[in-house]
Write a protein that holds these residues in place. Structure first.
Motif, PDB file in Angstrom:
ATOM      1  N   ARG A  77       7.914  64.349  59.369  1.00 52.42           N
ATOM      2  CA  ARG A  77       7.830  63.408  60.484  1.00 52.42           C
ATOM      3  C   ARG A  77       6.368  63.206  60.863  1.00 52.42           C
ATOM      4  NH1 ARG A  77      11.399  62.414  65.843  1.00 52.42           N
ATOM      5  NH2 ARG A  77       9.884  61.115  66.953  1.00 52.42           N
ATOM      6  N   ASP A  79       3.959  61.026  63.869  1.00 57.73           N
ATOM      7  CA  ASP A  79       3.922  60.244  65.102  1.00 57.73           C
ATOM      8  C   ASP A  79       2.469  59.902  65.417  1.00 57.73           C
ATOM      9  OD1 ASP A  79       6.828  60.508  66.322  1.00 57.73           O
ATOM     10  OD2 ASP A  79       6.264  62.504  65.625  1.00 57.73           O
ATOM     11  N   ALA A  96       3.850  54.612  66.953  1.00 62.03           N
ATOM     12  CA  ALA A  96       4.738  54.508  65.796  1.00 62.03           C
ATOM     13  C   ALA A  96       5.235  55.899  65.416  1.00 62.03           C
ATOM     14  CB  ALA A  96       4.021  53.869  64.610  1.00 62.03           C
ATOM     15  N   SER A  97       6.450  55.952  64.895  1.00 56.96           N
ATOM     16  CA  SER A  97       7.046  57.195  64.398  1.00 56.96           C
ATOM     17  C   SER A  97       7.742  56.911  63.076  1.00 56.96           C
ATOM     18  CB  SER A  97       8.060  57.768  65.396  1.00 56.96           C
ATOM     19  OG  SER A  97       7.464  58.098  66.619  1.00 56.96           O
ATOM     20  N   ARG A  98       7.557  57.830  62.134  1.00 58.52           N
ATOM     21  CA  ARG A  98       8.224  57.722  60.830  1.00 58.52           C
ATOM     22  C   ARG A  98       8.722  59.099  60.434  1.00 58.52           C
ATOM     23  NH1 ARG A  98      11.298  56.872  57.260  1.00 58.52           N
ATOM     24  NH2 ARG A  98      10.896  55.830  55.272  1.00 58.52           N
ATOM     25  N   ASN A 145      16.614  58.926  58.028  1.00 61.04           N
ATOM     26  CA  ASN A 145      15.303  58.288  58.166  1.00 61.04           C
ATOM     27  C   ASN A 145      15.104  57.794  59.590  1.00 61.04           C
ATOM     28  OD1 ASN A 145      14.295  57.988  55.169  1.00 61.04           O
ATOM     29  ND2 ASN A 145      16.440  57.328  55.168  1.00 61.04           N
ATOM     30  N   LEU A 147      12.365  55.158  61.829  1.00 61.07           N
ATOM     31  CA  LEU A 147      11.233  54.232  61.871  1.00 61.07           C
ATOM     32  C   LEU A 147      11.250  53.546  63.228  1.00 61.07           C
ATOM     33  CD1 LEU A 147       8.846  52.932  60.432  1.00 61.07           C
ATOM     34  CD2 LEU A 147      10.417  51.224  59.501  1.00 61.07           C
ATOM     35  N   GLY A 170      13.146  49.728  66.344  1.00 63.02           N
ATOM     36  CA  GLY A 170      13.305  50.866  65.455  1.00 63.02           C
ATOM     37  C   GLY A 170      14.740  51.117  65.064  1.00 63.02           C
TER      38      GLY A 170
END
Length: 205
Positions: A77, A79, A96-98, A145, A147, A170
């Motif tokens: 993860r 951020d 943003a976060s992935r 996942n 996003l 998201g």
């Protein structure tokens, strides 16, 4: 264990989870022993009210059935939050976060190891953890996942009072990404203990 590493605050550790849990209407039980690593870095011109700054964090979790775990797990993860002045009395905030995970048995993962979206720190306008894959009865069970992205503009019409407009989008998903979009307005108050935020948001899609 917390230390410094190339300018990052580094945390290394082990966690053990054992017990029953419920996700949506599904009741399960599992045990997981996983290693965890976290890197965090912040830079700002003012810790209480930054007009220019960036904060990033990276997390990794690993588990194996060979080491007291009911399933394998590899989770990443990232951020990020970016702040820049838009004018003398306004600022722009982007975040943003992935996240992504691989596991041998998704059903064995408790909710804190799955990805969800929604809530005031995610996609505003949606309930907390209301965005994710759903089971056959419509319950949200999370995803493999994550996003999420957000843009926010703050304008201060007085020294300590300001207004904000924002849009978030998201999804937490396992197969295909579907954008859930929320937007809203907010009121900001600069106080001696930090920024006080009040916001109203609606889901757009």
């Amino acid at each position: 264990v917390l230390d410094r590493w190339h300018g990052y605050a580094r945390t290394l550790g082990l966690q053990y989870l054992d017990g029953d849990f419920t996700v949506a209407d599904e009741r399960r039980a599992s045990q997981l022993l996983f290693a965890e690593a976290l890197l965090e870095r912040k830079r700002a011109d003012d810790l209480m009210f930054p007009r220019r700054g960036i904060a990033v964090s990276y997390g990794l979790r690993l588990a194996s059935p060979a080491l007291l775990s009911d399933t394998s797990l590899a989770q990443l993860r990232a951020d990020a939050r970016w702040v820049r002045p838009a004018s003398a009395v306004s600022r722009l905030i982007l975040r943003a976060s992935r996240g992504a995970l691989a596991t041998g048995n998704f059903d064995a993962l408790p909710p804190e190891l799955r990805f969800f979206a929604g809530g005031d720190r995610s996609v505003r306008g949606f309930d907390y953890q209301a965005i994710g894959e759903r089971n056959a009865t419509g319950g949200v069970i999370g995803g493999r996942n994550l996003l999420v992205a957000s843009a926010e503009y703050e304008y201060y019409f007085l020294e300590r009072w300001g207004a904000a407009v924002f849009v978030d989008a998201g999804d937490a998903f396992s197969s295909s990404f579907n954008a859930n979009v929320g937007a809203g307005l907010g009121l900001r108050r600069r106080s001696p203990v930090g920024l006080v935020r009040v916001a109203v948001a609606l889901p757009l899609s």
